[in-house]
Scaffold this active site. Structure first.
Site, PDB file in Angstrom:
ATOM      1  N   CYS A  11      22.854 -80.944  26.105  1.00 54.85           N
ATOM      2  CA  CYS A  11      21.858 -81.782  26.419  1.00 54.85           C
ATOM      3  C   CYS A  11      21.188 -81.038  27.581  1.00 54.85           C
ATOM      4  O   CYS A  11      21.571 -80.164  28.002  1.00 54.85           O
ATOM      5  CB  CYS A  11      22.307 -83.441  26.795  1.00 54.85           C
ATOM      6  SG  CYS A  11      23.328 -83.584  28.158  1.00 54.85           S
ATOM      7  N   CYS A  85      20.283 -84.209  22.777  1.00 55.71           N
ATOM      8  CA  CYS A  85      18.944 -84.644  23.763  1.00 55.71           C
ATOM      9  C   CYS A  85      17.878 -85.048  22.787  1.00 55.71           C
ATOM     10  O   CYS A  85      18.048 -85.130  21.447  1.00 55.71           O
ATOM     11  CB  CYS A  85      18.878 -83.624  24.672  1.00 55.71           C
ATOM     12  SG  CYS A  85      18.542 -82.044  23.764  1.00 55.71           S
ATOM     13  N   CYS A  93      17.821 -74.872  22.744  1.00 53.29           N
ATOM     14  CA  CYS A  93      19.168 -74.228  22.614  1.00 53.29           C
ATOM     15  C   CYS A  93      19.282 -72.937  21.905  1.00 53.29           C
ATOM     16  O   CYS A  93      18.598 -72.690  20.899  1.00 53.29           O
ATOM     17  CB  CYS A  93      19.972 -75.363  21.964  1.00 53.29           C
ATOM     18  SG  CYS A  93      21.588 -75.156  22.032  1.00 53.29           S
TER      19      CYS A  93
END
Length: 145
Positions: A11, A85, A93
């Site tokens: 996250c 998230c 990411c």
């Protein structure tokens, strides 16, 4: 001995959602899975997440926040990378090498909650329970008892 399935939960700050997911997976099926968590911009552990997890019988108070990019730079290999998230942040990411399955589970950000301590804690409990249910479903889908 069968090799454990490695899972990384990501996250934004690694302060609540990914920490809870890591703890639940290790708690529910640590014999089959090896869970880790990290953040895009590591912050500090959210005290409400610590409190809500303690109520569920899991102590995360000694956990530290970690950077997803540190795992990436070390060449860590994961079977699954699960972003927990919102979608825009999930896109940030990094792509891990190897055969990694990417999954996205969107949960409300405990850091964005407003209200009294009691109101925020109640919301974090709801998020905690949603994460626990998602992790339990994941374990079931992977064939773990």
């Amino acid at each position: 001995m069968e090799k454990k399935i490695k899972v990384l939960f990501v996250c934004v700050h690694n302060s609540a959602r990914s920490q809870m997911a890591e703890a639940f997976l290790n708690h529910l099926a640590g014999d089959r899975f090896e869970a880790h968590s990290a953040g895009l911009e590591p912050g500090t552990l959210n005290p409400l997440a610590v409190e809500a997890m303690a109520e569920a019988g899991i102590d995360i108070s000694a956990n530290r926040t970690k950077s997803v990019f540190d795992f990436f730079k070390r060449g860590a290999i994961f079977n699954y990378v699960v972003t927990v998230c919102d979608g825009a942040n999930a896109e940030r990411c990094p792509i891990f090498p190897g055969i990694t399955h990417r999954m996205h589970w969107s949960f409300e950000d405990p850091a964005a909650l407003a209200g009294t301590h009691a109101e925020k804690l109640e919301a974090v409990r709801r998020i905690r329970d949603q994460i626990r249910d998602a992790v339990a479903s994941f374990v079931t889908e992977q064939g773990a008892p």
